[in-house]
Design a protein around this motif. Sequence first.
Motif, mmCIF file in Angstrom:
data_model
loop_
_atom_site.group_PDB
_atom_site.id
_atom_site.type_symbol
_atom_site.label_atom_id
_atom_site.label_comp_id
_atom_site.label_asym_id
_atom_site.label_seq_id
_atom_site.Cartn_x
_atom_site.Cartn_y
_atom_site.Cartn_z
ATOM 1 N N VAL A 224 -3.073 -0.987 -8.649
ATOM 2 C CA VAL A 224 -4.389 -0.363 -8.732
ATOM 3 C C VAL A 224 -4.291 1.024 -8.117
ATOM 4 N N SER A 225 -4.746 2.027 -8.858
ATOM 5 C CA SER A 225 -4.765 3.398 -8.334
ATOM 6 C C SER A 225 -6.162 3.751 -7.852
ATOM 7 N N GLY A 226 -6.222 4.519 -6.784
ATOM 8 C CA GLY A 226 -7.492 4.997 -6.266
ATOM 9 C C GLY A 226 -8.036 4.121 -5.157
ATOM 10 N N VAL A 227 -9.191 4.531 -4.662
ATOM 11 C CA VAL A 227 -9.867 3.792 -3.590
ATOM 12 C C VAL A 227 -10.411 2.499 -4.175
ATOM 13 N N MET B 251 2.473 7.070 -12.009
ATOM 14 C CA MET B 251 2.694 8.511 -12.172
ATOM 15 C C MET B 251 2.525 9.286 -10.865
ATOM 16 N N GLY B 252 2.323 8.595 -9.760
ATOM 17 C CA GLY B 252 2.246 9.262 -8.472
ATOM 18 C C GLY B 252 0.853 9.377 -7.886
ATOM 19 N N GLU B 253 -0.168 8.892 -8.581
ATOM 20 C CA GLU B 253 -1.531 8.958 -8.043
ATOM 21 C C GLU B 253 -1.648 8.047 -6.833
ATOM 22 N N MET B 254 -2.489 8.489 -5.892
ATOM 23 C CA MET B 254 -2.661 7.730 -4.649
ATOM 24 C C MET B 254 -4.117 7.709 -4.226
ATOM 25 N N PRO B 255 -4.468 6.714 -3.465
ATOM 26 C CA PRO B 255 -3.612 5.623 -3.038
ATOM 27 C C PRO B 255 -3.258 4.725 -4.213
ATOM 28 N N ARG B 256 -2.163 4.034 -4.065
ATOM 29 C CA ARG B 256 -1.700 3.069 -5.062
ATOM 30 C C ARG B 256 -1.482 1.766 -4.308
ATOM 31 N N THR B 257 -2.107 0.709 -4.780
ATOM 32 C CA THR B 257 -2.037 -0.583 -4.104
ATOM 33 C C THR B 257 -1.549 -1.627 -5.094
ATOM 34 N N TYR B 258 -0.599 -2.429 -4.641
ATOM 35 C CA TYR B 258 -0.060 -3.512 -5.464
ATOM 36 C C TYR B 258 -0.385 -4.839 -4.797
ATOM 37 N N PHE B 259 -0.878 -5.769 -5.589
ATOM 38 C CA PHE B 259 -1.181 -7.112 -5.127
ATOM 39 C C PHE B 259 -0.123 -8.031 -5.720
ATOM 40 N N TYR B 260 0.679 -8.634 -4.852
ATOM 41 C CA TYR B 260 1.771 -9.517 -5.266
ATOM 42 C C TYR B 260 1.366 -10.970 -5.085
ATOM 43 N N VAL C 69 0.854 -1.183 0.000
ATOM 44 C CA VAL C 69 0.000 0.000 0.000
ATOM 45 C C VAL C 69 0.893 1.237 0.000
ATOM 46 N N VAL C 70 0.808 2.023 -1.065
ATOM 47 C CA VAL C 70 1.567 3.269 -1.163
ATOM 48 C C VAL C 70 0.622 4.393 -0.754
ATOM 49 N N TRP C 71 1.082 5.228 0.178
ATOM 50 C CA TRP C 71 0.197 6.227 0.766
ATOM 51 C C TRP C 71 0.991 7.454 1.155
ATOM 52 N N SER C 72 0.259 8.464 1.628
ATOM 53 C CA SER C 72 0.866 9.705 2.092
ATOM 54 C C SER C 72 -0.002 10.298 3.191
ATOM 55 N N LEU C 73 0.625 11.056 4.061
ATOM 56 C CA LEU C 73 -0.115 11.715 5.144
ATOM 57 C C LEU C 73 -1.185 12.662 4.613
ATOM 58 N N ASP C 74 -0.920 13.315 3.485
ATOM 59 C CA ASP C 74 -1.886 14.286 2.965
ATOM 60 C C ASP C 74 -2.878 13.692 1.965
ATOM 61 N N CYS C 75 -2.907 12.369 1.843
ATOM 62 C CA CYS C 75 -3.826 11.689 0.929
ATOM 63 C C CYS C 75 -5.101 11.310 1.678
ATOM 64 N N VAL C 76 -6.163 12.043 1.413
ATOM 65 C CA VAL C 76 -7.445 11.796 2.071
ATOM 66 C C VAL C 76 -7.979 10.411 1.722
ATOM 67 N N HIS D 245 -9.318 5.664 3.371
ATOM 68 C CA HIS D 245 -10.335 4.680 2.986
ATOM 69 C C HIS D 245 -9.701 3.304 2.772
ATOM 70 N N ASN D 246 -8.528 3.282 2.125
ATOM 71 C CA ASN D 246 -7.849 2.001 1.928
ATOM 72 C C ASN D 246 -7.408 1.399 3.258
ATOM 73 N N PHE D 247 -6.922 2.235 4.174
ATOM 74 C CA PHE D 247 -6.529 1.733 5.491
ATOM 75 C C PHE D 247 -7.733 1.172 6.238
ATOM 76 N N ASP D 248 -8.885 1.842 6.135
ATOM 77 C CA ASP D 248 -10.107 1.338 6.781
ATOM 78 C C ASP D 248 -10.496 -0.025 6.206
ATOM 79 N N ALA D 249 -10.429 -0.142 4.877
ATOM 80 C CA ALA D 249 -10.758 -1.411 4.223
ATOM 81 C C ALA D 249 -9.771 -2.503 4.634
ATOM 82 N N LEU D 250 -8.495 -2.149 4.741
ATOM 83 C CA LEU D 250 -7.492 -3.129 5.156
ATOM 84 C C LEU D 250 -7.753 -3.625 6.574
#
Length: 170
Positions: A150-153, A132-141, A57-64, A68-73
């Motif tokens: 996957v970009s976005g919520v 390209m830097g869009e967030m959240p960005r999630t990778y499934f390995y 999970v790629v994230w940032s403090l300023d990413c609203v 949502h991804n953290f809640d889902a996780l």
Amino acid sequence: MMRSRRQLLVAAAFSALALLAGTANAAAQADDRVAVFDSANAVRIAASQDGKPFVLVVWSLDCVYCKHNFDALGKLRARHPGLRVVTLSTDSAEALPQLRQVLQRVSLTRHAWVFGHEPQERLRYAVDPDWMGEMPRTYFYRADGQRQGVSGVISASDWDRHLRWAGIAG
């Protein structure tokens, strides 16, 4: 004489307790360690999971939307306690106190990384040349190293679909 032996025993007992408390505190701090990510570490993230499927999970403090991804996780980890999650913050290492606070709140303090001092573009490219830097960005390995980004919520049904693809959930 008897009294001094008793005092020595009490002092030794307190010393032992202090040592145990210090060891427990050091172990807790080791779990909360956030590793600094540089472009050479990109391969280490996948290698650190010992060939097991995981979610990055790629994230940032300023990413609203990252919240949502953290809640889902949190909900997913309740259903799948063995779910392996690695986090990578695109914030600078100077933000470590705030990063640790967020990671502790969402119970994701293990396998945490933060961008280092290289240019953001270089670090993003090391993670994924197509990102390209869009967030959240999630990778499934998957266990074989294949991944999907996957970009976005991510919706609940999409989480399930991606986890099945990665071989994490049935």
